[in-house]
Design an enzyme around this catalytic site. Structure first.
Site, PDB file in Angstrom:
ATOM      1  N   ASP A  19     -25.652  34.723  62.420  1.00  0.00           N
ATOM      2  CA  ASP A  19     -25.307  33.485  63.078  1.00  0.00           C
ATOM      3  C   ASP A  19     -25.090  33.835  64.550  1.00  0.00           C
ATOM      4  O   ASP A  19     -25.004  35.006  64.916  1.00  0.00           O
ATOM      5  CB  ASP A  19     -24.045  32.874  62.434  1.00  0.00           C
ATOM      6  CG  ASP A  19     -23.916  31.392  62.758  1.00  0.00           C
ATOM      7  OD1 ASP A  19     -23.212  30.687  62.027  1.00  0.00           O
ATOM      8  OD2 ASP A  19     -24.551  30.946  63.735  1.00  0.00           O
TER       9      ASP A  19
HETATM   10  C1  GLC Z   1     -24.084  27.943  65.220  1.00  0.00           C
HETATM   11  C2  GLC Z   1     -24.011  27.621  63.751  1.00  0.00           C
HETATM   12  C3  GLC Z   1     -25.324  27.750  63.036  1.00  0.00           C
HETATM   13  C4  GLC Z   1     -26.441  27.385  63.992  1.00  0.00           C
HETATM   14  C5  GLC Z   1     -26.477  28.445  65.079  1.00  0.00           C
HETATM   15  C6  GLC Z   1     -27.515  28.124  66.158  1.00  0.00           C
HETATM   16  O1  GLC Z   1     -22.938  28.565  65.675  1.00  0.00           O
HETATM   17  O2  GLC Z   1     -22.999  28.256  62.985  1.00  0.00           O
HETATM   18  O3  GLC Z   1     -25.283  26.868  61.908  1.00  0.00           O
HETATM   19  O4  GLC Z   1     -27.685  27.348  63.313  1.00  0.00           O
HETATM   20  O5  GLC Z   1     -25.216  28.648  65.681  1.00  0.00           O
HETATM   21  O6  GLC Z   1     -27.147  26.975  66.832  1.00  0.00           O
END
Ligand code: GLC
Length: 752
Positions: free
Chosen positions: A265
């Site tokens: 993430d």
């Molecule tokens: C965010 C989220 C994830 C998302 C990623 C890109 O913090 O936790 O669900 O796809 O970053 O935006």
């Protein structure tokens, strides 16, 4: 003799040479840069930091991999999210209007349809937009279990139950990937809250982990093979999931035989070489200091180039599948009109009719009174990365107007003016991580309500709730209905009922709210969830009776928040800044808890009314003795006077030998086609040993214990219409797995 021309032998090219040769041709510098994204740059005009325009491609995408042109390796673009593609609007051709991707309903609405065919269809539509807007992987679906009603991202997720979660996710992924673009099932795993999400340590037993929190991912991954998996921010039993070899390599890649790519993430974790070594192949969105840290680890011998090459191999195996690699000429012009129709049908089919006394719905009149801020400022989706930008908005008021309903225009204008005034007074929203809380409910004088009651035949009140990534919901302002809202409901009901007129409440909510304090005041209750851009049209389809509601709850609505089995442990300890959250309810999540411990609920898992009625006939079973699999067949008949769809749910109550078991567990479901009054449909279920197995911690194995099993078939977890039993004559060891991921801290789990 002319000078001998140097043969500038072209280095191996991806797609022509073997992946191993391409990797062998990479320098160490190229390698350590390749396993991370290009980072996040604020692009002009975007609402907050985004990956920006990658070489002019896709403003507003969430990230991109690094290109290595000399080896024929293009950049691959990833963008959010579960309710549609979140990118900046684009211009199509020389048309000056900006076009946005379709804003679909939220994940919970997808699941509330219980219709895997429709979810697959919506996935196809969304995937077409991923392809045609130049994106390679959409960062969806969100598949974490809705463990507690206060989680801020419940709207992106599907259910309290892993079978619903897994089968809906699989349908969604298959739909999207049918366009030859990728998905990223997230957040793997046990990311069931937003409070301190980057560091919270989820303490979970091996059985609850396997049967509840991993099972949905396991079902989805085995049934749809998502191109990528996104690991989560949190720790699991003391180790960051993104650095957890047992989770990412032993379970995911070895036990589940997953051959796709794992990405972190965004900005997750701290030990970058540790993440790569654990099997987290791609570090997103990419940080400048990651290459140095990786090189240091290689130099120190704590991380090997062989392991690094494994990460690179998975990234290259992804890249060769992408539209970017085939240099697809995307149009920036997907079939938005067709896709908005799909969004509308999914939104209406995800709506859940909780109460319908004396046939308050569908409305038999066009003269209605429309109350509640959210009727005019309808909440289409949640906030954070799961947000979707759109200008195509049809709020409830607009949709009902388009459908020919006559509403008091003076009331509408006062709502719209009130809401605009309240919003104008708010500070500018600086980031998508800032949740947008609805404005305080507008007060409507009783005199005005009396006037409205005199001039209309029914009242419809919308209650709105929003939440989003980065913070959890609060009991007071999100879960409970406010005094203003209750007095609006109470005053309207008193006045309209005195005039012999009915009152219906629409719940335009991101996640569960309390209904017990006010549901007896009204005649009808409809959950609309966050219905996406065609919100008003979808509501009108249900309100008018054009479509009979067929949505069902995928999470239990408790009588009070305090009844939720994780109410005491959420969001963890210490209270002021939770660092650990103990999943001491174990496997008893949602209906598994309420039904096993005989706790009454407001509305049960699987519940939802229709405008018609259905009857499930006595089922047949292929054998009374289980060996490898069983076929259970039944027929469902529309016994009412209007068309509708029903969700047949198959639960199993298992005998308890070495292990305690929930009262029953969902093992399958099917949604009928649209059945006309009097029509029937035959439904077949197949059950195999892995469907019946429980996780035996002592043996680290999935086991079917011997004894009598009872199949319960109904249209909710409590409204069982038919039962049939079968026997398992001997203990069946279905699958031995690794004894890993055990809690390192004492965990006192709920037991029967
Ligand atoms: C965010 C989220 C994830 C998302 C990623 C890109 O913090 O936790 O669900 O796809 O970053 O935006």
């Amino acid at each position: 003799m002319p000078g001998i021309a140097f043969s500038q032998k072209q280095p191996p090219q991806l797609g022509k040479a073997s992946i191993k040769n391409v990797i062998a041709a990479m320098s160490l510098d190229e390698k350590v840069n390749f396993v991370k994204g290009i980072g996040m740059k604020v692009s002009e005009g975007a609402n907050g930091p985004v990956a920006g325009s990658i070489n002019g491609k896709v403003m507003g995408a969430a990230g991109s991999t690094e290109a290595i042109p000399r080896l024929g390796i293009p950049a691959v673009i990833v963008a959010d999210g579960p309710a549609g593609l979140r990118i900046e609007p684009v211009k199509y051709g020389n048309d000056s209007t900006l076009i946005y991707p379709t804003a679909f309903p939220c994940g919970t609405a997808f699941a509330s349809t219980w219709n895997t065919d429709l979810v697959d269809k919506a996935g196809r539509a969304m995937g077409q937009e991923v392809l045609e807007f130049g994106v390679d992987v959409i960062l969806a679906p969100g598949a974490n279990i809705q463990r507690n009603p206060l989680c801020g991202r419940n709207f992106e997720y599907y259910s309290e139950d892993p079978v619903v979660s897994g089968l809906i996710a699989a349908a969604f992924i298959n739909g999207i990937q049918s366009n030859q673009v990728g998905t990223s099932i997230k957040h793997f795993a046990v990311n069931n809250q937003e409070t301190n999400r980057n560091a919270i340590d989820a303490i979970v037993s091996q059985r609850a982990l396997r049967e509840i929190y991993l099972k949905g991912f396991e079902i989805a991954i085995k049934k749809s093979n998502p191109w990528t998996v996104m690991s989560s921010y949190n720790k699991l039993n003391g180790i960051y999931t993104s650095e957890n070899f047992d989770l990412l390599s032993t379970v995911l890649k070895k036990e589940w035989n997953y051959n796709g790519l794992v990405m972190t993430d965004w900005y997750a974790g701290k030990n970058y070489p540790g993440q790569l070594k654990a099997g987290n192949d791609l570090l997103m969105p990419g940080r400048a200091n990651e290459p140095t840290k990786i090189k240091e680890a290689i130099d120190s011998g704590s991380f090997s180039q062989e392991d690094l090459d494994k990460n690179i191999e998975r990234i290259l195996n992804l890249i060769v599948k992408t539209p970017a690699f085939s240099n697809y000429k995307y149009s920036n012009h997907p079939d938005l009109p067709a896709n908005s129709k799909v969004s509308r049908s999914l939104a209406s089919e995800g709506m859940i009719l909780l109460k319908n006394n004396n046939h308050s719905l569908p409305f038999q009149t066009k003269k209605i009174t429309l109350l509640g801020n959210a009727s005019y400022d309808t909440i289409l989706g949640g906030t954070g990365s799961g947000e979707v930008n759109t200008t195509q908005k049809v709020n409830f008021y607009e949709g009902l107007k388009k459908a020919g309903y006559q509403m008091d225009e003076q009331l509408s204008s006062s709502y719209i003016a009130f809401i605009n005034r309240e919003k104008a007074a708010r500070p500018k929203r600086l980031s998508i991580l800032e949740a947008i809380k609805p404005v305080e409910e507008m007060y409507v004088e009783n005199k005005q309500l009396q006037n409205l009651a005199n001039n209309s035949d029914v009242a419809l009140i919308t209650i709105g709730r929003s939440a989003g990534e980065g913070s959890d919901r609060s009991i007071e302002t999100d879960y409970l209905i406010s005094e203003n809202e209750i007095s609006l409901i109470r005053n309207t009901s008193e006045i309209f009922h005195k005039n012999g007129k009915k009152v219906v409440v629409a719940l335009n909510i991101d996640a569960l709210v309390d209904v017990v304090k006010w549901r007896d005041l009204v005649d009808g209750i409809l959950i609309t969830w966050l219905p996406g851009q065609q919100a008003g049209d979808a509501l009108a389809d249900i309100i008018s009776g054009k479509i009979s509601p067929s949505g069902k709850l995928t999470q239990t609505m408790p009588l009070a928040y305090g009844d939720v089995p994780s109410a005491d442990s959420f969001p963890g300890i210490p209270e002021e800044r939770p660092k650990e959250t103990y999943y001491n309810e174990g496997i008893y999540v949602g209906y598994r808890y309420y039904n096993t411990f005989n706790k009454p609920v407001a509305y049960e898992f699987g519940y939802g009314l229709s405008y018609t009625t259905f009857k499930i006939q006595k089922p047949t079973i292929s054998s009374k003795n289980f060996s490898k699999e069983l076929r259970i067949s039944t027929t469902i008949k529309n016994t009412g006077i209007t068309s509708g769809k029903e969700v047949i749910q198959l639960y199993v109550s298992a005998p308890e030998k070495a292990m305690d078991k929930p009262e029953s567990e969902l093992k399958g479901f099917a949604k009928t086609q649209l059945l006309k009054a009097g029509a029937s449909e035959k439904i077949d279920f197949m059950l195999n040993a892995s469907d019946l197995a429980s996780f035996d911690t002592e043996r680290s194995a999935w086991v079917v214990e011997p004894g009598t099993y009872t199949i319960k078939i109904g249209n909710s977890s409590k409204n069982i219409q038919q039962t049939v039993s079968f026997i398992v004559n001997q203990d069946i060891l279905v699958e031995k797995v690794n004894n890993i991921l055990a809690p390192q801290k004492a965990l006192v789990e709920l037991k029967k």
